[in-house]
Scaffold this motif. Structure first.
Motif, short mmCIF file in Angstrom:
data_model
loop_
_atom_site.label_atom_id
_atom_site.label_comp_id
_atom_site.label_asym_id
_atom_site.label_seq_id
_atom_site.Cartn_x
_atom_site.Cartn_y
_atom_site.Cartn_z
N VAL A 110 2.04 4.56 -7.18
CA VAL A 110 2.08 3.49 -6.18
C VAL A 110 3.02 3.89 -5.05
N LEU A 111 2.54 3.80 -3.81
CA LEU A 111 3.38 4.12 -2.65
C LEU A 111 4.16 2.92 -2.18
N ARG A 112 3.46 1.80 -2.10
CA ARG A 112 4.13 0.55 -1.77
C ARG A 112 3.20 -0.61 -2.14
N ASP A 113 3.75 -1.62 -2.76
CA ASP A 113 2.99 -2.83 -3.11
C ASP A 113 1.65 -2.48 -3.80
N LEU A 114 0.56 -2.61 -3.03
CA LEU A 114 -0.76 -2.37 -3.62
C LEU A 114 -1.36 -1.04 -3.17
N ILE A 115 -0.58 -0.24 -2.46
CA ILE A 115 -1.10 1.01 -1.90
C ILE A 115 -0.80 2.17 -2.83
N VAL A 116 -1.85 2.90 -3.22
CA VAL A 116 -1.63 4.04 -4.13
C VAL A 116 -1.88 5.36 -3.41
N ASP A 117 -1.35 6.41 -4.01
CA ASP A 117 -1.53 7.76 -3.49
C ASP A 117 -2.81 8.35 -4.10
N LEU A 118 -3.82 8.57 -3.27
CA LEU A 118 -5.14 9.00 -3.76
C LEU A 118 -5.27 10.53 -3.86
N THR A 119 -4.15 11.24 -3.71
CA THR A 119 -4.23 12.71 -3.68
C THR A 119 -5.01 13.27 -4.87
N ARG A 120 -4.66 12.82 -6.07
CA ARG A 120 -5.30 13.36 -7.27
C ARG A 120 -6.81 13.05 -7.26
N PHE A 121 -7.12 11.86 -6.85
CA PHE A 121 -8.52 11.45 -6.79
C PHE A 121 -9.32 12.39 -5.89
N PHE A 122 -8.79 12.68 -4.71
CA PHE A 122 -9.52 13.54 -3.78
C PHE A 122 -9.46 15.02 -4.17
N GLU A 123 -8.41 15.42 -4.90
CA GLU A 123 -8.37 16.79 -5.40
C GLU A 123 -9.53 17.02 -6.38
N ASN A 124 -9.76 16.04 -7.23
CA ASN A 124 -10.89 16.13 -8.17
C ASN A 124 -12.21 16.22 -7.42
N TYR A 125 -12.30 15.41 -6.39
CA TYR A 125 -13.52 15.38 -5.56
C TYR A 125 -13.77 16.76 -4.98
#
Lengths: 173, 613
Positions: free
Chosen positions: A33-48
């Motif tokens: 989680v970066l802040r509140d409801l915002i997450v870091d999608l790096t891993r998600f896009f690395e998989n992609y």
């Protein structure tokens, strides 16, 4: 986001539909989680990126368009609708325990290109999916299918890839 | 400090297409986008993309000249005809290219790219991927860039970064400054070329089909840096958007045969002179205006909205051809479109104007380019045809990337800019720190809302001098109140109070250019409808409005329209009276004026077409 017990798109979820006194909103699962409801999608896009998410077209490339009959086009009709929202990834129990797992949406993307009559990279794609952190990690929980806002079925796509690999007799992992 | 040869601002179709071109030419490029590129608004395009492929032959075969003719006519003759011809000629090649890259177009029975008819086109010319064409194209381009970038990594993505300033010295681009929304830190980027591809400015209107990100910030930073804005007063309004949320209900719905009804279930379009013949499939601007007239008459359902009725089409056809419409009616209005009419109202939809660029996407600043909806080449003129916006992004995105690459190969790289970058960064940092320190009681969210409501009320579908001037006054007051915006949350990560204040400051500049252009254009043309000047006036206004930034407000000047191929005629369904005084007597154009059929003059056959696969 995780809204009252289920992963949903916050932009299209109607409060009335939730039919609840209290609404609990949480960030997407399995991601920092970066802040509140915002997450870091790096891993998600690395998989992609890992699964070669692009058409590797058959040669020779025609002067005009590739001929693709309507029945062939209908095979990719669903999988192309994926918007990479990450709901399936957040809902997948395996993605939560195996940091290297490719996850439902990346594997759905693999199937999207495997079924495209214009694609020439079946072997390469199966090699990537045929991994202990690839299709074989999926435990067929079907949470991905349950939460997908586009009504897609990544778990089914994964089992289709498994079958393709088994047919070739080259299971790994 | 980051160092790149080129920086692209915006990751939609135009930005990605430009990126592809640069990466293909091994140019070190940064792509900065305030959202993940695949969340860009290109995504939302439903209907399709125009190209004279001629895959569905109905009567006469289609060709690019006919496509150009329809586009010029649709532009109400204020589109630059050389640019339009270039776009239409290149269209098939760009479509085949993106198909080879994997774009999942719908197919004909023979397996070719399917095409359907769209408003304003004489042929079924719009290629489509069900009603999700933008999504399909955006993902395809993003995918192929992943492929290109896999080995050499010429392209670096800066997702969720927000560009705040363009640094220009001696009339050439030197760099940009961007805010990393994740950390709240400002970073300088040294670059010789910048391409603005940030899309339209729809959110300056309270009722808009555009995504929340379409604030016009890209235009605003180019404008402040000295680039001009062109034809900003031409704003397209879409007749059918979902009441309340203003989510687009595609023109395809009316194309397939849906009715527009008032509160007594009457097809009210028959009561208006300009829509009584074409009814629901009359051009967008005419239908939108008559809907507003009907609402003002008191004939709206519940005095709020009108009905778009699909019921007569039957469940089978609706589910097959318009699945997206059923989905959005269900999700956002709780309506079953198969058994109930959908509540709709007109809303802002498209920005025909934009950063003033030439046919090669160049602005008047060396090294600064613009493409897509952010730019005004101009190919849409006073009114865009459906299906031409997606086409513009891939044609001119490519051209902008090429032009920037060519420019970079010609200039000498200079290294004396450290000082310039550092002082610009210091200044920008101080500006943001000052904003954080403010204790005023205005809120950036509220002011943004007020501005957009004022725009809708004063510079909407119907315009007149009194309202426009009132709008300008309102905007000035809001601009002053910006100084009293306080930022309550002092954290740096994803500070949306700060972010919306920066957006607001940019949007006000743009809104001002829209109003000033509208005040001075004392005629009605395409989407710009003046109740006090209801006629088109080619004698005085067949010209582009140019707005130049000054601290006191936009300074207006005018530029000629490139004509030479098609003769201006009274548009749409009105009789074809040809305006001969515009033509040099004895010219081939004048000779063709009398021709009853669409006339295209093939004077310039030397337009370049590139085959590159």
């Amino acid at each position: 986001m995780h809204i009252n017990g289920k992963y949903r798109l916050a932009c299209e979820t109607q409060i009335l539909e939730l039919n609840a006194e209290t609404i609990i909103i949480q960030p997407l699962g399995h991601l920092p989680v970066l802040r509140d409801l915002i997450v870091d999608l790096t891993r998600f896009f690395e998989n992609y990126r890992h699964i070669k998410p692009y058409l590797i077209g058959k040669s020779p490339i025609p002067e005009k368009e590739y001929i693709q009959l309507p029945e062939d086009r209908s095979k990719i009709g669903n999988t192309i609708d994926c918007i990479l929202c990450g709901s399936c990834f957040g809902a997948c129990p395996v993605a939560g325990t195996d940091n290297a797992y490719l996850g439902p949406s990346a594997l759905l993307k693999t199937e999207r290109f495997l079924t495209d009559s214009r694609d020439a990279a079946e072997e390469e794609r199966l090699k990537i999916a045929n991994d202990i952190h690839g299709v074989w990690r999926c435990h067929s929980v079907f949470s991905c299918q349950e939460v997908c806002p586009k009504e897609l079925n990544p778990a089914e796509a994964i089992s289709k890839i498994k079958k393709r690999i088994l047919k070739k007799g080259s299971k790994k992992g | 400090m980051y160092n790149f040869d080129a920086v692209i601002i915006g990751g939609g179709l135009a930005g990605l297409r430009a990126a592809y071109e640069l990466v293909n030419n091994k140019i070190k490029t940064a792509l900065i986008s305030k959202v993940y590129p695949i969340r860009s608004h290109s995504n939302a395009a439903q209907g399709g993309v125009n190209a004279a492929l001629g895959n569905i032959e109905k009567g006469l075969p289609d060709n690019w000249e006919k496509h150009a003719y329809d586009t010029i006519k649709g532009s109400d003759y204020i589109g630059d005809q050389d640019a339009i011809m270039k776009m239409c000629k290149e269209a098939p090649y760009r479509i085949y290219e993106i198909e080879h890259w994997g774009c999942p177009f719908s197919r004909t029975d023979e397996g070719r790219i399917a095409q359907r008819p769209f408003g304003g086109s004489g042929f079924p010319r719009t290629a489509y991927a069900t009603d999700r064409t933008g999504h399909a194209m955006l993902h395809t381009l993003y995918e192929q860039i992943m492929r290109k970038n896999e080995k050499n990594k010429y392209l670096t993505f800066f997702d969720e970064w927000f560009v705040t300033k363009l640094i220009v010295k001696d009339k050439s681009v030197k760099g940009i400054i961007a805010l990393d929304l994740k950390t709240g830190d400002l970073h300088p980027f040294r670059t010789d070329a910048a391409i603005v591809a940030t899309g339209g400015v729809g959110r300056i209107y309270s009722k808009s089909t555009n995504a929340l990100i379409n604030t016009g910030k890209g235009l605003a930073i180019a404008y402040r840096a000295g680039a001009d804005l062109k034809d900003m007063e031409f704003i397209q309004f879409h007749p059918t958007t979902l009441y309340g949320t203003n989510i687009l209900v595609t023109e395809g719905a009316r194309g397939e045969g849906a009715y527009l009804l008032n509160n007594i279930g009457e097809r009210f379009l028959k009561n208006y002179e300009d829509s009584k013949r074409a009814m629901e499939i009359a051009p967008r601007d005419i239908v939108a205006r008559n809907m507003i007239r009907e609402i003002k008459k008191g004939n709206a359902v519940n005095n709020l909205y009108l009905h778009l009725d699909l019921r007569r089409l039957g469940e089978k056809l609706i589910s097959k051809r318009l699945p997206g419409v059923i989905e959005l009616a269900r999700k956002f209005a709780g309506i079953n479109a198969i058994t109930e009419p959908i509540p709709v109202e007109p809303a802002q939809h498209y920005t025909m104007g934009g950063i003033d660029v030439d046919i090669n996407c160049r602005t008047k600043i060396d090294g600064l380019y613009a493409a897509g909806e952010a730019a005004c080449v101009s190919v849409h003129g006073a009114n865009r045809l459906g299906g031409n916006s997606l086409l513009e992004t891939i044609v001119f995105g490519c051209i902008a990337g090429e032009a920037a690459g060519e420019y970079l190969s010609k200039i000498k790289k200079k290294n004396e800019r450290m000082y310039l970058m550092e002082s610009a960064l210091r200044e920008e940092k101080k500006g943001i720190e000052d904003l954080y320190k403010r204790e005023g009681n205005e809120s950036s969210f509220k002011l943004f809302e007020e501005m957009s409501i004022a725009m809708w009320n004063n510079i909407g579908i119907f315009r007149n001098e009194v309202q426009l001037k009132e709008g300008l006054e309102n905007l000035k007051r809001i601009k002053e109140r910006c100084n009293n915006v306080g930022i309550r949350y002092k954290g740096k990560r994803f500070n949306f109070e700060l972010y919306w204040l920066l957006e607001l400051i940019g949007s006000i500049d743009i809104a001002e250019a829209v109003i000033m252009g509208a005040i001075e254009r004392k005629e009605s043309r395409g989407s710009h409808y003046r109740t006090d000047y209801p006629k088109r006036d080619d004698e005085n206004y067949l010209k582009h409005t140019i707005a130049t930034y000054s601290p006191e407000g936009a300074k207006l000047s005018y530029k000629p329209v490139t004509l030479g191929y098609v003769v201006p005629a009274e548009s749409y369904f009105i009789s074809r009276r040809i305006l001969t005084p515009l033509l040099p007597s004895g010219s081939p154009a004048a000779a063709l004026c009398a021709a009853p059929a669409p006339c295209i003059l093939m004077e310039n056959t030397a337009l370049p077409v590139r085959h590159r696969f």
